[in-house]
Design a protein around this motif. Structure first.
Motif, PDB file in Angstrom:
ATOM      1  N   MET A 218      20.003  -2.467  11.320  1.00  0.00           N
ATOM      2  CA  MET A 218      20.389  -1.939  12.620  1.00  0.00           C
ATOM      3  C   MET A 218      20.001  -0.472  12.806  1.00  0.00           C
ATOM      4  SD  MET A 218      21.473  -4.659  13.901  1.00  0.00           S
ATOM      5  CE  MET A 218      22.074  -4.064  15.464  1.00  0.00           C
ATOM      6  N   ILE A 219      19.536   0.180  11.758  1.00  0.00           N
ATOM      7  CA  ILE A 219      19.114   1.567  11.888  1.00  0.00           C
ATOM      8  C   ILE A 219      17.801   1.590  12.668  1.00  0.00           C
ATOM      9  CG2 ILE A 219      17.725   1.792   9.779  1.00  0.00           C
ATOM     10  CD1 ILE A 219      19.164   4.493   9.333  1.00  0.00           C
ATOM     11  N   PHE A 220      17.647   2.567  13.549  1.00  0.00           N
ATOM     12  CA  PHE A 220      16.390   2.694  14.279  1.00  0.00           C
ATOM     13  C   PHE A 220      15.287   2.946  13.258  1.00  0.00           C
ATOM     14  CE2 PHE A 220      13.076   5.500  15.817  1.00  0.00           C
ATOM     15  CZ  PHE A 220      12.571   4.777  16.872  1.00  0.00           C
ATOM     16  N   HIS A 221      14.287   2.073  13.251  1.00  0.00           N
ATOM     17  CA  HIS A 221      13.140   2.267  12.379  1.00  0.00           C
ATOM     18  C   HIS A 221      11.893   1.714  13.059  1.00  0.00           C
ATOM     19  CE1 HIS A 221      14.610  -1.767  11.385  1.00  0.00           C
ATOM     20  NE2 HIS A 221      13.405  -2.061  10.933  1.00  0.00           N
ATOM     21  N   ARG A 222      10.787   2.292  12.711  1.00  0.00           N
ATOM     22  CA  ARG A 222       9.514   1.879  13.297  1.00  0.00           C
ATOM     23  C   ARG A 222       8.379   2.353  12.405  1.00  0.00           C
ATOM     24  NH1 ARG A 222       6.374   5.811  15.349  1.00  0.00           N
ATOM     25  NH2 ARG A 222       7.283   7.822  15.807  1.00  0.00           N
ATOM     26  N   THR A 223       7.222   1.831  12.664  1.00  0.00           N
ATOM     27  CA  THR A 223       6.039   2.324  11.979  1.00  0.00           C
ATOM     28  C   THR A 223       5.454   3.476  12.778  1.00  0.00           C
ATOM     29  OG1 THR A 223       3.907   1.691  11.038  1.00  0.00           O
ATOM     30  CG2 THR A 223       4.481   0.714  13.131  1.00  0.00           C
TER      31      THR A 223
ATOM     32  N   LYS B 142      12.800  10.738  11.078  1.00  0.00           N
ATOM     33  CA  LYS B 142      12.288  11.251   9.812  1.00  0.00           C
ATOM     34  C   LYS B 142      11.261  10.273   9.281  1.00  0.00           C
ATOM     35  CE  LYS B 142      16.269  13.901   8.834  1.00  0.00           C
ATOM     36  NZ  LYS B 142      17.267  14.394   8.042  1.00  0.00           N
ATOM     37  N   SER B 143      10.214  10.808   8.715  1.00  0.00           N
ATOM     38  CA  SER B 143       9.162   9.987   8.143  1.00  0.00           C
ATOM     39  C   SER B 143       9.518   9.656   6.697  1.00  0.00           C
ATOM     40  CB  SER B 143       7.829  10.741   8.197  1.00  0.00           C
ATOM     41  OG  SER B 143       6.827   9.997   7.551  1.00  0.00           O
ATOM     42  N   ILE B 144       9.479   8.379   6.374  1.00  0.00           N
ATOM     43  CA  ILE B 144       9.744   7.922   5.017  1.00  0.00           C
ATOM     44  C   ILE B 144       8.399   7.563   4.389  1.00  0.00           C
ATOM     45  CG2 ILE B 144      10.907   6.187   3.596  1.00  0.00           C
ATOM     46  CD1 ILE B 144      12.795   8.043   5.158  1.00  0.00           C
ATOM     47  N   THR B 145       8.090   8.163   3.267  1.00  0.00           N
ATOM     48  CA  THR B 145       6.876   7.811   2.550  1.00  0.00           C
ATOM     49  C   THR B 145       7.276   7.055   1.284  1.00  0.00           C
ATOM     50  OG1 THR B 145       6.863   9.946   1.405  1.00  0.00           O
ATOM     51  CG2 THR B 145       5.594   9.787   3.446  1.00  0.00           C
ATOM     52  N   ALA B 146       6.366   6.231   0.807  1.00  0.00           N
ATOM     53  CA  ALA B 146       6.645   5.435  -0.386  1.00  0.00           C
ATOM     54  C   ALA B 146       5.328   5.095  -1.071  1.00  0.00           C
ATOM     55  CB  ALA B 146       7.392   4.153  -0.008  1.00  0.00           C
ATOM     56  N   ASN B 147       5.424   4.751  -2.322  1.00  0.00           N
ATOM     57  CA  ASN B 147       4.244   4.370  -3.088  1.00  0.00           C
ATOM     58  C   ASN B 147       4.074   2.864  -3.101  1.00  0.00           C
ATOM     59  OD1 ASN B 147       3.566   7.048  -3.913  1.00  0.00           O
ATOM     60  ND2 ASN B 147       5.210   6.936  -5.411  1.00  0.00           N
TER      61      ASN B 147
ATOM     62  N   ASP C 230       0.867  -1.180   0.000  1.00  0.00           N
ATOM     63  CA  ASP C 230       0.000   0.000   0.000  1.00  0.00           C
ATOM     64  C   ASP C 230       0.901   1.226   0.000  1.00  0.00           C
ATOM     65  OD1 ASP C 230      -2.556  -1.355   0.304  1.00  0.00           O
ATOM     66  OD2 ASP C 230      -1.994  -1.740   2.390  1.00  0.00           O
ATOM     67  N   ASN C 231       0.329   2.394  -0.262  1.00  0.00           N
ATOM     68  CA  ASN C 231       1.089   3.629  -0.128  1.00  0.00           C
ATOM     69  C   ASN C 231       1.468   3.827   1.332  1.00  0.00           C
ATOM     70  OD1 ASN C 231       0.902   4.322  -2.867  1.00  0.00           O
ATOM     71  ND2 ASN C 231      -1.052   5.341  -2.554  1.00  0.00           N
ATOM     72  N   PHE C 232       2.680   4.281   1.580  1.00  0.00           N
ATOM     73  CA  PHE C 232       3.148   4.630   2.918  1.00  0.00           C
ATOM     74  C   PHE C 232       3.090   6.150   3.008  1.00  0.00           C
ATOM     75  CE2 PHE C 232       5.862   0.999   4.749  1.00  0.00           C
ATOM     76  CZ  PHE C 232       5.068   0.033   4.186  1.00  0.00           C
ATOM     77  N   THR C 233       2.188   6.671   3.823  1.00  0.00           N
ATOM     78  CA  THR C 233       2.019   8.117   3.962  1.00  0.00           C
ATOM     79  C   THR C 233       2.175   8.507   5.429  1.00  0.00           C
ATOM     80  OG1 THR C 233      -0.370   7.979   4.362  1.00  0.00           O
ATOM     81  CG2 THR C 233       0.349   8.080   2.048  1.00  0.00           C
ATOM     82  N   LYS C 234       2.307   9.795   5.684  1.00  0.00           N
ATOM     83  CA  LYS C 234       2.360  10.252   7.076  1.00  0.00           C
ATOM     84  C   LYS C 234       1.036   9.963   7.775  1.00  0.00           C
ATOM     85  CE  LYS C 234       5.889  13.753   6.520  1.00  0.00           C
ATOM     86  NZ  LYS C 234       6.287  15.139   6.706  1.00  0.00           N
ATOM     87  N   LYS C 235      -0.059  10.040   7.019  1.00  0.00           N
ATOM     88  CA  LYS C 235      -1.386   9.830   7.602  1.00  0.00           C
ATOM     89  C   LYS C 235      -1.617   8.366   8.006  1.00  0.00           C
ATOM     90  CE  LYS C 235      -6.134  11.267   6.997  1.00  0.00           C
ATOM     91  NZ  LYS C 235      -7.128  11.874   6.145  1.00  0.00           N
ATOM     92  N   ASN C 236      -1.061   7.405   7.235  1.00  0.00           N
ATOM     93  CA  ASN C 236      -1.301   5.997   7.580  1.00  0.00           C
ATOM     94  C   ASN C 236      -0.126   5.338   8.302  1.00  0.00           C
ATOM     95  OD1 ASN C 236       0.561   5.190   5.611  1.00  0.00           O
ATOM     96  ND2 ASN C 236      -0.967   4.334   4.229  1.00  0.00           N
ATOM     97  N   GLY C 237       0.801   6.125   8.771  1.00  0.00           N
ATOM     98  CA  GLY C 237       1.870   5.596   9.621  1.00  0.00           C
ATOM     99  C   GLY C 237       3.238   5.556   8.989  1.00  0.00           C
ATOM    100  N   GLY C 238       3.291   5.397   7.660  1.00  0.00           N
ATOM    101  CA  GLY C 238       4.588   5.390   6.987  1.00  0.00           C
ATOM    102  C   GLY C 238       5.630   4.566   7.720  1.00  0.00           C
ATOM    103  N   THR C 239       6.861   4.958   7.587  1.00  0.00           N
ATOM    104  CA  THR C 239       7.972   4.356   8.327  1.00  0.00           C
ATOM    105  C   THR C 239       8.859   5.487   8.826  1.00  0.00           C
ATOM    106  OG1 THR C 239       7.959   2.297   7.066  1.00  0.00           O
ATOM    107  CG2 THR C 239      10.017   2.883   8.129  1.00  0.00           C
ATOM    108  N   TYR C 240       9.268   5.408  10.070  1.00  0.00           N
ATOM    109  CA  TYR C 240      10.146   6.415  10.655  1.00  0.00           C
ATOM    110  C   TYR C 240      11.526   5.805  10.861  1.00  0.00           C
ATOM    111  CZ  TYR C 240       6.153   9.398  11.650  1.00  0.00           C
ATOM    112  OH  TYR C 240       5.050  10.205  11.531  1.00  0.00           O
ATOM    113  N   LEU C 241      12.554   6.609  10.674  1.00  0.00           N
ATOM    114  CA  LEU C 241      13.913   6.156  10.960  1.00  0.00           C
ATOM    115  C   LEU C 241      14.760   7.321  11.433  1.00  0.00           C
ATOM    116  CD1 LEU C 241      15.929   7.111   8.433  1.00  0.00           C
ATOM    117  CD2 LEU C 241      14.776   5.251   7.292  1.00  0.00           C
ATOM    118  N   ILE C 242      15.879   6.984  12.049  1.00  0.00           N
ATOM    119  CA  ILE C 242      16.855   7.994  12.472  1.00  0.00           C
ATOM    120  C   ILE C 242      18.121   7.733  11.683  1.00  0.00           C
ATOM    121  CG2 ILE C 242      18.233   8.926  14.358  1.00  0.00           C
ATOM    122  CD1 ILE C 242      16.023   8.095  16.268  1.00  0.00           C
TER     123      ILE C 242
END
Length: 134
Positions: free
Chosen positions: A61-66, A46-51, A14-26
């Motif tokens: 190993m990078i900090f990432h989360r939904t 930072k919020s990562i969005t994707a199509n 699905d699309n990853f948007t800021k509204k639906n949670g996307g993915t965050y990383l540092i």
């Protein structure tokens, strides 16, 4: 710089948007063994969005989360992690499959059927085992 211990591929169904949670990383957090403070996380993530159809590739190993999903729709993805042989797989895939007799020897090897170190039966039991160790 060292080679990564593992790589994560996030296949966006699905699309990853800021509204639906996307993915965050540092960025750069994979270079530090110590986990950052909550304040640091909130100020530097930072919020990562994707199509839909995109693949996000990152050092595992990078900090990432939904993020939090503020929509009424799910945000689906498939995560595939490739790692060095030192690490065992965290979930016992073979116990969740039916009719494994149709699998080829190569398929069973990819799914971790040949490991002597028994993996967990589910994500929940794997997390419970990890919490006990902490």
């Amino acid at each position: 710089s060292r080679a990564p211990l593992s790589l994560s591929f996030i296949f966006c169904l699905d699309n990853f948007t800021k509204k639906n949670g996307g993915t965050y990383l540092i960025e750069g957090s994979h270079k530090s063994e110590k986990f950052p403070s909550n304040d640091y996380v909130l100020n530097n993530q930072k919020s990562i969005t994707a199509n839909k159809g995109d693949v996000i590739l990152l050092n595992s190993m990078i900090f990432h989360r939904t993020g939090k999903n503020y929509t009424n729709s799910s945000r689906s993805c498939v995560v595939q992690v490739y790692t060095i042989p030192l690490f065992r797989q965290p979930i016992n895939i073979s116990k969740g499959l039916k009719n494994i007799s149709k699998l080829k020897k190569e398929d069973k090897a990819i799914l971790g059927f040949n490991y002597n170190n028994e993996p967990s039966n589910s994500v929940k039991s794997w997390r419970q085992e990890r919490l006990k160790k902490i």
